[in-house]
Design a protein around this motif. Structure first.
Motif, PDB file in Angstrom:
ATOM      1  N   SER A  72       0.850  -1.185   0.000  1.00 25.07           N
ATOM      2  CA  SER A  72       0.000   0.000   0.000  1.00 25.07           C
ATOM      3  C   SER A  72       0.886   1.234   0.000  1.00 25.07           C
ATOM      4  CB  SER A  72      -0.924   0.010   1.218  1.00 25.07           C
ATOM      5  OG  SER A  72      -0.179   0.132   2.414  1.00 25.07           O
TER       6      SER A  72
ATOM      7  N   GLU B  46       0.692   5.491   0.103  1.00 30.23           N
ATOM      8  CA  GLU B  46      -0.058   6.730   0.280  1.00 30.23           C
ATOM      9  C   GLU B  46       0.890   7.884  -0.038  1.00 30.23           C
ATOM     10  OE1 GLU B  46      -2.863   8.823   3.740  1.00 30.23           O
ATOM     11  OE2 GLU B  46      -1.493   7.184   4.245  1.00 30.23           O
TER      12      GLU B  46
ATOM     13  N   PHE C 163       1.599  12.042  -0.752  1.00 33.30           N
ATOM     14  CA  PHE C 163       1.113  13.353  -0.328  1.00 33.30           C
ATOM     15  C   PHE C 163       1.600  14.379  -1.346  1.00 33.30           C
ATOM     16  CE2 PHE C 163       1.472  10.602   3.293  1.00 33.30           C
ATOM     17  CZ  PHE C 163       0.272  10.803   3.966  1.00 33.30           C
TER      18      PHE C 163
ATOM     19  N   HIS D  79      -0.246   1.195  -9.870  1.00 29.85           N
ATOM     20  CA  HIS D  79      -1.621   1.011  -9.391  1.00 29.85           C
ATOM     21  C   HIS D  79      -2.495   0.402 -10.485  1.00 29.85           C
ATOM     22  CE1 HIS D  79      -5.259   1.898  -7.039  1.00 29.85           C
ATOM     23  NE2 HIS D  79      -5.787   2.359  -8.163  1.00 29.85           N
TER      24      HIS D  79
ATOM     25  N   LYS E 158      -1.472  -0.738  -4.080  1.00 32.27           N
ATOM     26  CA  LYS E 158      -2.722  -0.048  -3.792  1.00 32.27           C
ATOM     27  C   LYS E 158      -2.361   1.400  -3.482  1.00 32.27           C
ATOM     28  CE  LYS E 158      -5.043  -4.107  -1.834  1.00 32.27           C
ATOM     29  NZ  LYS E 158      -5.645  -4.699  -0.598  1.00 32.27           N
ATOM     30  N   LEU E 159      -2.754   2.308  -4.346  1.00 31.09           N
ATOM     31  CA  LEU E 159      -2.327   3.701  -4.247  1.00 31.09           C
ATOM     32  C   LEU E 159      -3.450   4.589  -3.728  1.00 31.09           C
ATOM     33  CD1 LEU E 159      -0.150   5.880  -4.855  1.00 31.09           C
ATOM     34  CD2 LEU E 159      -1.144   6.073  -7.152  1.00 31.09           C
ATOM     35  N   VAL E 160      -3.094   5.417  -2.749  1.00 32.06           N
ATOM     36  CA  VAL E 160      -3.968   6.485  -2.265  1.00 32.06           C
ATOM     37  C   VAL E 160      -3.198   7.787  -2.410  1.00 32.06           C
ATOM     38  CG1 VAL E 160      -5.146   7.467  -0.264  1.00 32.06           C
ATOM     39  CG2 VAL E 160      -5.183   4.988  -0.643  1.00 32.06           C
ATOM     40  N   GLN E 161      -3.839   8.798  -2.954  1.00 32.62           N
ATOM     41  CA  GLN E 161      -3.204  10.105  -3.129  1.00 32.62           C
ATOM     42  C   GLN E 161      -3.928  11.148  -2.301  1.00 32.62           C
ATOM     43  OE1 GLN E 161      -1.741  12.178  -7.057  1.00 32.62           O
ATOM     44  NE2 GLN E 161      -3.900  12.670  -6.816  1.00 32.62           N
ATOM     45  N   ARG E 162      -3.182  11.890  -1.508  1.00 29.99           N
ATOM     46  CA  ARG E 162      -3.751  12.972  -0.719  1.00 29.99           C
ATOM     47  C   ARG E 162      -3.098  14.281  -1.135  1.00 29.99           C
ATOM     48  NH1 ARG E 162      -6.889  10.179   2.464  1.00 29.99           N
ATOM     49  NH2 ARG E 162      -6.192   8.190   3.347  1.00 29.99           N
TER      50      ARG E 162
ATOM     51  N   ALA F 233       5.713  10.063   0.959  1.00 26.99           N
ATOM     52  CA  ALA F 233       4.845   8.895   0.840  1.00 26.99           C
ATOM     53  C   ALA F 233       4.967   8.047   2.104  1.00 26.99           C
ATOM     54  CB  ALA F 233       5.224   8.061  -0.385  1.00 26.99           C
TER      55      ALA F 233
ATOM     56  N   GLY G 143       1.849   1.620   5.398  1.00 28.82           N
ATOM     57  CA  GLY G 143       1.365   2.236   6.624  1.00 28.82           C
ATOM     58  C   GLY G 143       2.423   2.531   7.665  1.00 28.82           C
TER      59      GLY G 143
END
Length: 373
Positions: free
Chosen positions: A10, A12, A14, A33, A39-43, A68, A72
């Motif tokens: 995962s 994440e 920023f 991704h 699993k990519l999350v972009q904030r 990044a 987690g």
């Protein structure tokens, strides 16, 4: 990248800037991704403020930075700025610090966490193939309406109606079956007096030296190879004033025209960039499987990017001419170099590959080395 039966990593990220320096990084994350490898999350974060307590050339450096978190727990920092200097605050706050201009001999031995700094590799501006929803969201980081429309246009592909988009499918090519031995060197000048209030005397002198090396190479390559040489300076006001006889003609400096010339010329020349960095053109040459003649490389790169295999180095304009001549006269060597650069691109430079290498390095490093787990 992930092995069977293991959970996908995962990631994440920023995003605080949509700088061209970060596009390869963003494109790599998007590609991984899309391929189901992470699993990519972009904030989105607020654009960083200018820092007044650092040297002038570093005040906006964080526009070329991205943080990044992987799985987690591992805090990772990507520094795509041209300069070799390290952001000590970011170094302190992160477990890994991937540095584009990686000069281990210049890094202060007093850094706390020096072991965290790793080479990132060659960098260039390359966008994800549209439609990219992550890029669409990053458009909201724009500082004005023009930037916003351009960002939206790149993400959706609509910008093709008014400008060239350097999308991934356009920014690479395998070696041609035949590679005529002609040479390309297109460059820009750096005005030493531009933003003179934020450039010290030493960096003005560095800009003069860059300009002079590039001018000497253009002039001597033109004299030595005549019509087999294509190149010159982009027609900026400074270049027209200082080097009127070395200006490119026929709008060939425009991105789409430059890429056509890049495909048409097997041998390409690169010189050092600002702060001793490796410029974007070097990465583009590798992505297009060119045979390369380059000013000596001091930056440490991941993988095997070797003088005499992936490029021929020079220290003077006369040496540049001789190295170009060597590639022109030895077709077998030229074609082998192009094949070797294709291999390096696929393994170490393609956006998906270069970002995957950083993730793999993070996940393979033992916590005993001092990183927080």
């Amino acid at each position: 990248m992930p092995e069977k039966n293991l959970a996908l990593p995962s990631v994440e990220i920023f995003a605080q800037s949509n700088s061209g320096h970060l596009q390869q990084l963003y494109t790599g994350f998007s590609a991984l991704h899309a391929a189901g490898e992470i699993k990519l999350v972009q904030r989105l974060k607020k654009r960083p403020s200018l820092r007044v307590s650092v040297e002038p050339h570093l005040r906006d450096a964080r526009l070329a930075h991205c943080a990044a978190i992987i799985n987690g727990k591992y805090r990772v920092y990507y520094d795509m700025h041209d300069s070799w200097e390290v952001d000590e605050e970011a170094l302190h706050d992160h477990d890994f610090y991937f540095k584009r201009s990686f000069y281990p001999d210049k890094f202060s031995k007093t850094f706390i966490g020096l072991h965290k700094i790793r080479p990132y590799g060659l960098n260039y501006e390359v966008a994800a193939n549209p439609v990219d929803l992550f890029a669409l969201r990053r458009s909201f980081l724009s500082k004005n309406a023009r930037e916003f429309l351009t960002g939206m246009g790149w993400a959706t592909g609509l910008a093709d109606l008014w400008q060239f988009i350097p999308s991934l499918r356009r920014m690479e090519a395998p070696p041609p079956v035949e590679a005529p031995g002609s040479v390309l060197f297109m460059a820009r000048t750096w005005d030493p007096n531009q933003n003179s209030t934020s450039i010290d005397t030493k960096r003005q002198a560095d800009r003069d030296a860059i300009n002079q090396m590039r001018a000497s190479c253009i002039s001597k390559l033109r004299d030595a190879f005549g019509e087999r040489f294509v190149g010159g300076f982009a027609p900026t006001e400074h270049a027209r004033k200082k080097y009127p006889d070395l200006i490119l003609r026929n709008n060939s400096h425009a991105r789409q025209n430059y890429l056509k010339l890049l495909r048409a010329n097997a041998i390409c020349v690169a010189t050092a960039g600002l702060h001793g960095s490796i410029g974007w053109k070097m990465a583009e040459y590798v992505a297009f499987s060119r045979a390369i003649v380059s000013e000596e490389i001091e930056v440490k790169l991941p993988g095997d990017f070797i003088d005499g295999v992936n490029y021929l180095s020079f220290r003077t304009a006369d040496e540049c001419v001789e190295q170009v001549r060597r590639l022109m006269n030895d077709e077998k060597f030229r074609l082998q170099m192009m094949l070797d650069n294709r291999k390096y691109y696929l393994q170490n430079l393609h956006p998906k590959s270069i970002v995957a290498l950083t993730i793999r390095e993070v996940l393979s490093t033992k916590t005993e080395l001092g990183f927080r787990a």
